[in-house]
Design a protein around this motif. Sequence first.
Motif, PDB file in Angstrom:
ATOM      1  N   ARG A   1      47.923  34.459  75.028  1.00  0.00           N
ATOM      2  CA  ARG A   1      48.625  33.562  75.957  1.00  0.00           C
ATOM      3  C   ARG A   1      48.120  32.126  75.806  1.00  0.00           C
ATOM      4  O   ARG A   1      48.896  31.169  75.799  1.00  0.00           O
TER       5      ARG A   1
ATOM      6  N   THR B   1      52.894  38.528  77.418  1.00  0.00           N
ATOM      7  CA  THR B   1      51.649  39.121  76.937  1.00  0.00           C
ATOM      8  C   THR B   1      50.631  39.275  78.058  1.00  0.00           C
ATOM      9  O   THR B   1      50.571  38.460  78.973  1.00  0.00           O
TER      10      THR B   1
ATOM     11  N   GLN C   1      47.407  39.677  77.129  1.00  0.00           N
ATOM     12  CA  GLN C   1      46.157  39.265  76.501  1.00  0.00           C
ATOM     13  C   GLN C   1      45.981  37.755  76.639  1.00  0.00           C
ATOM     14  O   GLN C   1      46.788  36.977  76.122  1.00  0.00           O
ATOM     15  N   GLU C   2      44.931  37.371  77.335  1.00  0.00           N
ATOM     16  CA  GLU C   2      44.698  35.945  77.603  1.00  0.00           C
ATOM     17  C   GLU C   2      44.512  35.132  76.325  1.00  0.00           C
ATOM     18  O   GLU C   2      44.928  33.983  76.262  1.00  0.00           O
ATOM     19  N   ARG C   3      43.892  35.725  75.325  1.00  0.00           N
ATOM     20  CA  ARG C   3      43.663  35.006  74.064  1.00  0.00           C
ATOM     21  C   ARG C   3      45.002  34.616  73.428  1.00  0.00           C
ATOM     22  O   ARG C   3      45.178  33.485  72.968  1.00  0.00           O
TER      23      ARG C   3
END
Length: 117
Positions: A21, A15, A17-19
């Motif tokens: 991850r 992914t 997207q840090e959120r």
Amino acid sequence: MEKEPNILYQKFQTTGQERIRLACALEGFFSEEDGKETEKSAYGQYLKRRIRPAMEALIREENVGKMELLEEQGWFGAAELDQFLAIARKEHRLESLVWLMKLKDSKYGYKDKTFEL
């Protein structure tokens, strides 16, 4: 059931997207299932670098047990702890705030301010 941790790890690795991850890392790191040590290590390395967002998420969840486990890793110090206290205070997370205050008291103590002229 064995495939679920692999799917989680795959999502964590791919992914952008840090959120997402971060959510995968938190779930994988605290998973009770016997996973691969390399996966657990990867989650841990990521969380160590992203300790502030990780603790923020746990503060919002009021998950003191997981906060305690992260604290035992030694991944944050007094300055970060003060930031976490401010977040818990701002978010009105009483259980998290109380635990963080006790942690600060036991590890670093509270310094009395002097107002001498």
